[in-house]
Design an enzyme around this catalytic site. Structure first.
Site, mmCIF file in Angstrom:
data_model
loop_
_atom_site.group_PDB
_atom_site.id
_atom_site.type_symbol
_atom_site.label_atom_id
_atom_site.label_comp_id
_atom_site.label_asym_id
_atom_site.label_seq_id
_atom_site.Cartn_x
_atom_site.Cartn_y
_atom_site.Cartn_z
ATOM 1 N N LYS A 14 49.296 69.078 -2.598
ATOM 2 C CA LYS A 14 49.231 67.616 -2.770
ATOM 3 C C LYS A 14 47.927 67.204 -3.468
ATOM 4 O O LYS A 14 47.951 66.361 -4.355
ATOM 5 C CB LYS A 14 49.328 66.892 -1.406
ATOM 6 C CG LYS A 14 50.607 67.187 -0.632
ATOM 7 C CD LYS A 14 50.754 66.320 0.602
ATOM 8 C CE LYS A 14 49.724 66.579 1.695
ATOM 9 N NZ LYS A 14 49.797 67.922 2.303
ATOM 10 N N ARG A 89 52.163 60.055 7.841
ATOM 11 C CA ARG A 89 52.463 61.329 8.491
ATOM 12 C C ARG A 89 53.353 61.156 9.714
ATOM 13 O O ARG A 89 53.712 62.143 10.351
ATOM 14 C CB ARG A 89 51.157 61.984 8.932
ATOM 15 C CG ARG A 89 50.701 63.124 8.004
ATOM 16 C CD ARG A 89 49.473 63.669 8.629
ATOM 17 N NE ARG A 89 49.002 64.959 8.304
ATOM 18 C CZ ARG A 89 48.075 65.226 7.394
ATOM 19 N NH1 ARG A 89 47.633 64.301 6.593
ATOM 20 N NH2 ARG A 89 47.601 66.436 7.288
ATOM 21 N N ARG A 128 41.896 78.842 0.532
ATOM 22 C CA ARG A 128 41.151 77.612 0.277
ATOM 23 C C ARG A 128 39.939 77.538 1.206
ATOM 24 O O ARG A 128 38.862 77.109 0.808
ATOM 25 C CB ARG A 128 42.065 76.401 0.491
ATOM 26 C CG ARG A 128 41.398 75.074 0.212
ATOM 27 C CD ARG A 128 42.395 73.921 0.215
ATOM 28 N NE ARG A 128 42.686 73.445 1.558
ATOM 29 C CZ ARG A 128 43.549 72.464 1.830
ATOM 30 N NH1 ARG A 128 44.242 71.893 0.860
ATOM 31 N NH2 ARG A 128 43.753 72.071 3.066
ATOM 32 N N ARG A 134 36.235 74.083 4.668
ATOM 33 C CA ARG A 134 36.883 73.238 5.682
ATOM 34 C C ARG A 134 37.162 74.052 6.939
ATOM 35 O O ARG A 134 37.858 75.071 6.882
ATOM 36 C CB ARG A 134 38.210 72.690 5.121
ATOM 37 C CG ARG A 134 38.052 71.365 4.443
ATOM 38 C CD ARG A 134 39.378 70.834 3.965
ATOM 39 N NE ARG A 134 40.342 70.609 5.044
ATOM 40 C CZ ARG A 134 41.478 69.938 4.869
ATOM 41 N NH1 ARG A 134 41.779 69.440 3.703
ATOM 42 N NH2 ARG A 134 42.312 69.765 5.884
ATOM 43 N N ARG A 146 48.642 73.118 12.714
ATOM 44 C CA ARG A 146 48.792 71.979 11.782
ATOM 45 C C ARG A 146 50.189 71.966 11.170
ATOM 46 O O ARG A 146 50.792 70.910 11.012
ATOM 47 C CB ARG A 146 47.734 72.065 10.669
ATOM 48 C CG ARG A 146 46.363 71.634 11.158
ATOM 49 C CD ARG A 146 45.265 72.151 10.256
ATOM 50 N NE ARG A 146 45.294 71.617 8.923
ATOM 51 C CZ ARG A 146 44.768 72.235 7.863
ATOM 52 N NH1 ARG A 146 44.218 73.438 7.991
ATOM 53 N NH2 ARG A 146 44.806 71.673 6.697
HETATM 54 P P1 AMP Z 1 44.560 66.717 5.550
HETATM 55 O O1 AMP Z 1 43.291 66.725 4.778
HETATM 56 O O2 AMP Z 1 45.563 65.713 5.016
HETATM 57 O O3 AMP Z 1 45.160 68.092 5.714
HETATM 58 O O4 AMP Z 1 44.197 66.200 7.021
HETATM 59 C C1 AMP Z 1 43.298 66.890 7.860
HETATM 60 C C2 AMP Z 1 43.445 66.387 9.284
HETATM 61 O O5 AMP Z 1 43.141 64.983 9.330
HETATM 62 C C3 AMP Z 1 44.844 66.499 9.883
HETATM 63 O O6 AMP Z 1 45.060 67.777 10.460
HETATM 64 C C4 AMP Z 1 44.828 65.377 10.926
HETATM 65 O O7 AMP Z 1 44.110 65.764 12.083
HETATM 66 C C5 AMP Z 1 44.017 64.301 10.228
HETATM 67 N N1 AMP Z 1 44.862 63.386 9.429
HETATM 68 C C6 AMP Z 1 44.844 63.219 8.070
HETATM 69 N N2 AMP Z 1 45.732 62.276 7.682
HETATM 70 C C7 AMP Z 1 46.331 61.838 8.817
HETATM 71 C C8 AMP Z 1 47.351 60.880 9.078
HETATM 72 N N3 AMP Z 1 47.961 60.189 8.081
HETATM 73 N N4 AMP Z 1 47.722 60.679 10.373
HETATM 74 C C9 AMP Z 1 47.125 61.346 11.369
HETATM 75 N N5 AMP Z 1 46.185 62.277 11.203
HETATM 76 C C10 AMP Z 1 45.767 62.527 9.935
#
Ligand code: AMP
Length: 193
Positions: A14, A89, A128, A134, A146
Site C-alpha cells: 500500500k 480498518r 522491510r 519498525r 497483525r
Molecule cells: P500500519 O502502518 O498501517 O501497518 O499500522 C501500524 C499499526 O498502527 C497497526 O498495527 C495498528 O496498531 C495501528 N493502526 C494503523 N491504522 C489503524 C487504523 N485505521 N485503525 C486502528 N489501528 C490502526
C-alpha cells in the site's frame, strides 16, 4: 475529487503504490499508521497510548483514528483528493469516513484491494523490518498477530465497499509498475462508471 481507499494486509504494498498514486494524481496521503507513528515520535499522550497497542499488533480504538482523519480532512479542504492508506480498518471506521466525507459533499471513488497471501506478507515484512527499523516488522509472531487482526476485523471492510459497488481487487504480487498500471485502470473504470 478522487478519493481512494487503498486496502490490503500489512505488507501488501500500500505504501509503495500510494507514493506512485500521489505523484500521478497529486492526492493528499492519509496513512493512519504514519500519523500514529508521528504522534509516538512527538511523545504525545495519544502516541504513548497507541504505542502500547501497536507494539502488541492490535488495532487502536476507532475513535482515535477517526479523530485524526477528521482533522486532516479539515486541514486539506482544497486538495484534489485523498488516498486513505491503512484506513478504514473496521466497518465502523468506514461508516465514519462516509459520514465525514458527506459533510464536504464528497464520497469515496473506489477501494483498491491488493491481494497477497500470508507467507509472502511475512517474508516482505521481515525484510522491510531490517531497513525500516519498525519494531512491529521485526518479529514473526507479531507480524502474524497483525495479519490475524486484519483477517478478523478488517476484511469485512471489503464487503462494505463492494456493497456500494466500489470494490476492485488486484493481484499484489508482481512488478510494481505493472501493479500500478492495473490500479490506474481500475481508477479510470471507477471514474467512468
Ligand atoms: P500500519 O502502518 O498501517 O501497518 O499500522 C501500524 C499499526 O498502527 C497497526 O498495527 C495498528 O496498531 C495501528 N493502526 C494503523 N491504522 C489503524 C487504523 N485505521 N485503525 C486502528 N489501528 C490502526
Amino acid at each position: 475529487m478522487l478519493n481512494l481507499v487503498l486496502f490490503g494486509p500489512p505488507g501488501a504494498g500500500k505504501g509503495t503504490q500510494s507514493e506512485k498514486l500521489i505523484a500521478k494524481f497529486q492526492l493528499v496521503h492519509l496513512s493512519t499508521g504514519d500519523l500514529l507513528r508521528s504522534q509516538i515520535a512527538a511523545g504525545t499522550e495519544l502516541g504513548m497510548r497507541a504505542k502500547t497497542l501497536m507494539d502488541e499488533g492490535v488495532l487502536v480504538p476507532d475513535e482515535v483514528v477517526i479523530g485524526m482523519i477528521d482533522s486532516k480532512l479539515n486541514e486539506n479542504q482544497s486538495a484534489p483528493g485523498f488516498i486513505f492508506d491503512g484506513f478504514p480498518r473496521t466497518v465502523p471506521q468506514a461508516e465514519a469516513l462516509d459520514a465525514l466525507l458527506a459533510t464536504y459533499n464528497e464520497q469515496i471513488t473506489t477501494m483498491i484491494a491488493l491481494i497477497v497471501e500470508e507467507e509472502e506478507l511475512t517474508h516482505r515484512l521481515l525484510n522491510r523490518g531490517k531497513s525500516s527499523g519498525r519494531p512491529d516488522d521485526q518479529n514473526e509472531d507479531l507480524i502474524r498477530r497483525r495479519v490475524n487482526e486484519y483477517n478478523q476485523k478488517t476484511t469485512p471492510v471489503a464487503g462494505y465497499y463492494s456493497g456500494q459497488g466500489k470494490y476492485a481487487a488486484i493481484d499484489g504480487v508482481g512488478e510494481i509498475d505493472e501493479i500500478f498500471e492495473t490500479i490506474c485502470q481500475k481508477i479510470a473504470d471507477a471514474q467512468s462508471s
